[in-house]
Design an enzyme around this catalytic site. Sequence first.
Site, PDB file in Angstrom:
ATOM      1  N   ARG A   1       0.849  -1.211   0.000  1.00  6.70           N
ATOM      2  CA  ARG A   1       0.000   0.000   0.000  1.00  6.70           C
ATOM      3  C   ARG A   1       0.880   1.256   0.000  1.00  6.70           C
ATOM      4  O   ARG A   1       0.560   2.260  -0.648  1.00  6.70           O
ATOM      5  CB  ARG A   1      -0.893  -0.048   1.252  1.00  6.70           C
ATOM      6  CG  ARG A   1      -1.735   1.186   1.488  1.00  6.70           C
ATOM      7  CD  ARG A   1      -2.542   1.036   2.783  1.00  6.70           C
ATOM      8  NE  ARG A   1      -3.330   2.212   3.086  1.00  6.70           N
ATOM      9  CZ  ARG A   1      -4.088   2.362   4.171  1.00  6.70           C
ATOM     10  NH1 ARG A   1      -4.167   1.380   5.063  1.00  6.70           N
ATOM     11  NH2 ARG A   1      -4.780   3.466   4.381  1.00  6.70           N
TER      12      ARG A   1
ATOM     13  N   ASN B   1       1.582   2.319  14.702  1.00  8.14           N
ATOM     14  CA  ASN B   1       0.678   1.314  14.112  1.00  8.14           C
ATOM     15  C   ASN B   1       0.788   1.191  12.592  1.00  8.14           C
ATOM     16  O   ASN B   1       0.431   0.166  12.030  1.00  8.14           O
ATOM     17  CB  ASN B   1      -0.774   1.553  14.550  1.00  8.14           C
ATOM     18  CG  ASN B   1      -1.332   2.875  14.091  1.00  8.14           C
ATOM     19  OD1 ASN B   1      -0.592   3.768  13.684  1.00  8.14           O
ATOM     20  ND2 ASN B   1      -2.638   3.024  14.162  1.00  8.14           N
TER      21      ASN B   1
ATOM     22  N   LYS C   1      11.240  11.350  11.863  1.00  2.96           N
ATOM     23  CA  LYS C   1      11.500  10.848  13.223  1.00  2.96           C
ATOM     24  C   LYS C   1      10.527   9.693  13.425  1.00  2.96           C
ATOM     25  O   LYS C   1       9.339   9.894  13.676  1.00  2.96           O
ATOM     26  CB  LYS C   1      11.261  11.970  14.252  1.00  2.96           C
ATOM     27  CG  LYS C   1      11.122  11.490  15.705  1.00  2.96           C
ATOM     28  CD  LYS C   1      12.394  10.881  16.263  1.00  2.96           C
ATOM     29  CE  LYS C   1      12.234  10.380  17.696  1.00  2.96           C
ATOM     30  NZ  LYS C   1      11.467   9.112  17.818  1.00  2.96           N
TER      31      LYS C   1
ATOM     32  N   THR D   1       9.517   4.768  18.127  1.00  3.32           N
ATOM     33  CA  THR D   1      10.534   3.790  18.550  1.00  3.32           C
ATOM     34  C   THR D   1      10.154   2.407  18.019  1.00  3.32           C
ATOM     35  O   THR D   1      10.946   1.766  17.321  1.00  3.32           O
ATOM     36  CB  THR D   1      10.659   3.788  20.084  1.00  3.32           C
ATOM     37  OG1 THR D   1      11.093   5.089  20.454  1.00  3.32           O
ATOM     38  CG2 THR D   1      11.673   2.763  20.563  1.00  3.32           C
TER      39      THR D   1
ATOM     40  N   GLY E   1      -0.489  10.465  15.712  1.00  8.70           N
ATOM     41  CA  GLY E   1      -0.231   9.824  17.000  1.00  8.70           C
ATOM     42  C   GLY E   1      -1.305  10.178  17.993  1.00  8.70           C
ATOM     43  O   GLY E   1      -2.449  10.418  17.615  1.00  8.70           O
ATOM     44  N   GLY E   2      -0.898  10.253  19.257  1.00  8.47           N
ATOM     45  CA  GLY E   2      -1.877  10.513  20.311  1.00  8.47           C
ATOM     46  C   GLY E   2      -1.792  11.936  20.843  1.00  8.47           C
ATOM     47  O   GLY E   2      -1.492  12.877  20.107  1.00  8.47           O
TER      48      GLY E   2
ATOM     49  N   THR F   1       0.321  13.526  22.345  1.00  6.16           N
ATOM     50  CA  THR F   1       1.564  14.272  22.124  1.00  6.16           C
ATOM     51  C   THR F   1       1.354  15.357  21.078  1.00  6.16           C
ATOM     52  O   THR F   1       1.959  16.427  21.141  1.00  6.16           O
ATOM     53  CB  THR F   1       2.666  13.311  21.603  1.00  6.16           C
ATOM     54  OG1 THR F   1       2.580  12.122  22.355  1.00  6.16           O
ATOM     55  CG2 THR F   1       4.044  13.897  21.691  1.00  6.16           C
ATOM     56  N   GLY F   2       0.466  15.075  20.114  1.00  7.68           N
ATOM     57  CA  GLY F   2       0.201  16.030  19.039  1.00  7.68           C
ATOM     58  C   GLY F   2      -0.364  17.339  19.579  1.00  7.68           C
ATOM     59  O   GLY F   2      -0.073  18.413  19.045  1.00  7.68           O
TER      60      GLY F   2
ATOM     61  N   GLU G   1      -3.008  14.217  13.107  1.00  8.07           N
ATOM     62  CA  GLU G   1      -4.080  13.226  13.226  1.00  8.07           C
ATOM     63  C   GLU G   1      -3.860  12.524  14.550  1.00  8.07           C
ATOM     64  O   GLU G   1      -2.857  11.851  14.746  1.00  8.07           O
ATOM     65  CB  GLU G   1      -4.033  12.262  12.033  1.00  8.07           C
ATOM     66  CG  GLU G   1      -5.329  11.499  11.864  1.00  8.07           C
ATOM     67  CD  GLU G   1      -5.296  10.194  12.629  1.00  8.07           C
ATOM     68  OE1 GLU G   1      -5.788  10.194  13.787  1.00  8.07           O
ATOM     69  OE2 GLU G   1      -4.786   9.213  12.093  1.00  8.07           O
TER      70      GLU G   1
ATOM     71  N   CYS H   1      -6.493   4.186  14.572  1.00 12.48           N
ATOM     72  CA  CYS H   1      -7.239   5.378  14.993  1.00 12.48           C
ATOM     73  C   CYS H   1      -8.653   5.325  14.439  1.00 12.48           C
ATOM     74  O   CYS H   1      -9.573   5.894  15.021  1.00 12.48           O
ATOM     75  CB  CYS H   1      -6.511   6.645  14.548  1.00 12.48           C
ATOM     76  SG  CYS H   1      -6.149   6.656  12.816  1.00 12.48           S
ATOM     77  N   THR H   2      -8.848   4.637  13.327  1.00  5.72           N
ATOM     78  CA  THR H   2     -10.165   4.548  12.708  1.00  5.72           C
ATOM     79  C   THR H   2     -10.942   3.297  13.135  1.00  5.72           C
ATOM     80  O   THR H   2     -11.929   2.935  12.495  1.00  5.72           O
ATOM     81  CB  THR H   2     -10.026   4.530  11.174  1.00  5.72           C
ATOM     82  OG1 THR H   2      -9.043   3.561  10.845  1.00  5.72           O
ATOM     83  CG2 THR H   2      -9.634   5.875  10.608  1.00  5.72           C
TER      84      THR H   2
HETATM   85  O1  G3H Z   1      -4.363   4.603  12.824  1.00  2.00           O
HETATM   86  C1  G3H Z   1      -4.607   5.476  12.008  1.00  2.00           C
HETATM   87  C2  G3H Z   1      -4.644   5.198  10.586  1.00  2.00           C
HETATM   88  O2  G3H Z   1      -4.658   6.405   9.863  1.00  2.00           O
HETATM   89  C3  G3H Z   1      -5.812   4.324  10.202  1.00  2.00           C
HETATM   90  O3  G3H Z   1      -5.646   3.872   8.919  1.00  2.00           O
HETATM   91  O4  G3H Z   1      -8.009   3.233   8.440  1.00  2.00           O
HETATM   92  O5  G3H Z   1      -6.140   2.479   6.974  1.00  2.00           O
HETATM   93  O6  G3H Z   1      -6.418   1.537   9.256  1.00  2.00           O
HETATM   94  P1  G3H Z   1      -6.603   2.709   8.377  1.00  2.00           P
END
Ligand code: G3H
Length: 496
Positions: free
Chosen positions: A116, A169, A192, A195, A245-246, A248-249, A264, A298-299
């Site tokens: 992808r 992720n 960056k 980790t 991320g979470g 931190t943003g 995001e 996140c989605t």
């Molecule tokens: O974790 C956040 C991602 O932007 C979600 O992407 O909907 O392709 O899993 P995805």
Amino acid sequence: MAGTGVFEEIIEGQVFKYYTDGEWKKSASGKSVAIINPTTRTTQYKVQACTQEEVNKVIDSSKIAQKQWAKTPLWKRAELLHKAAAILKEHKAPIAECLVKEIAKPAKDSVTEVVRSGDLISYCAEEGVRILGEGKFLVSDSFPGNERTKYCLTSKIPLGVVLAIPPFNYPVNLAVSKIGPALIAGNSLVLKPPTQGAVACLHMVQCFHLAGFPKGLISCVTGKGSEIGDFLTMHPGVNCISFTGGDTGIAISKKAGMVPLQMELGGKDACIVLEDADLDLVAANIIKGGFSYSGQRCTAVKVVLVMESVADLLVEKVNAKVAKLKVGPPEEDCDITPVVSESSANFIEGLAKDAKTKGATFCQEYKRDGNLIWPLLIDNVRPDMRIAWEEPFGPIVPVIRINSIEEGIHHCNASNFGLQGCVFTKDINKAILISDAMETGTVQINSAPARGPDHFPFQGLKDSGIGSQGITNSINMMTKIKSTVINLPTPSYTMG
Ligand code: G3H
């Protein structure tokens, strides 16, 4: 295999190097950061712990390289991106192997992420050629009081140095979703990596190196957030930050200077289910949306809001599918794999226990072994439970029974997040009304939330983010408009 073949030069001894000035280097700190395999819970890899001085040098080189890159014809930039995409796809196996070991992503999904990513880079090249290849021509006499004495030419120009910070992720995919747009638009890029996912990122960067990008244009610095995190995001040499991320943003956006931000930051995606919904379709989407990559998206579907009259049947159908999920190591391509860290597993467990204590119904027995948490549907969740609002980022999905559509919309909109949501109904008119009422960046009708396809706009409202992503929006976000105005001594009107 990771760190071998064309990737041999990116590692020395046990420690992967960082990338700057077109070379792989060891940090002068002499220190490294350990990457813990979520499955074995032992050190899998080590990366350099870069210093602030090294970050300064990286940004200096990045600035110099960008000036030259901005003068490189658009078609040549696109050509190099296509080359990098092909090399990335060719080496999908070792990169996917890193994802399996670093973030416990199931084997097949890891390969999918790399493929992808290659497609995303190619699409950036094509889209960039299209949208950066044209500008605007404006004339002055459309504004009151003006004759046609001014011709305005606008084009899109790069911002400079773009700092990209992807999450664990999707370390590769959400890195290239920033790298591709930045480079095609004529920016340089400092990466960056998270980790966990850093070694997959370093392999991906080597694919750009092999494609022959100019020295300094792409850099990848690894290290401790506490040492170089704020230093990078507050660096005066950085002209744009793209972060996924979470929380931190939120901190970054408060500290960053006068630079465009693309953020995001997660979501609490609601799934509203009406009485007329196709419950088999809903159940399949709760499984895909709530449990794929063990809910670490996140989605992901993070709360099901189902009409009471169909709730029993829906829960029964979802439970039947949960029972079929394969739980185990990512190497065996299991559906549910260990979550990224012990602290993450503890957090998920805390949410589940809070719900249990307050009277929710566990549809499966709660089970955990190390970082591996068995999939769990939690029924009869009420708004006083943490799981009703917080993002577990794990394989647990809460169900709240509702008595009206308004109740569902109200719950969705009461969240501090606003990434995506979904609604299941056969009535398209109702679906549109609900979609319009939901305060989220995207609403999916009759499907689970998802970011892709990667050229679709992707954005969150409220604490879910700043700006919009998706290939086209990211290219636009990583440019600014430059105008040149030609002033004529006398009005000039084109004759027909
Ligand atoms: O974790 C956040 C991602 O932007 C979600 O992407 O909907 O392709 O899993 P995805």
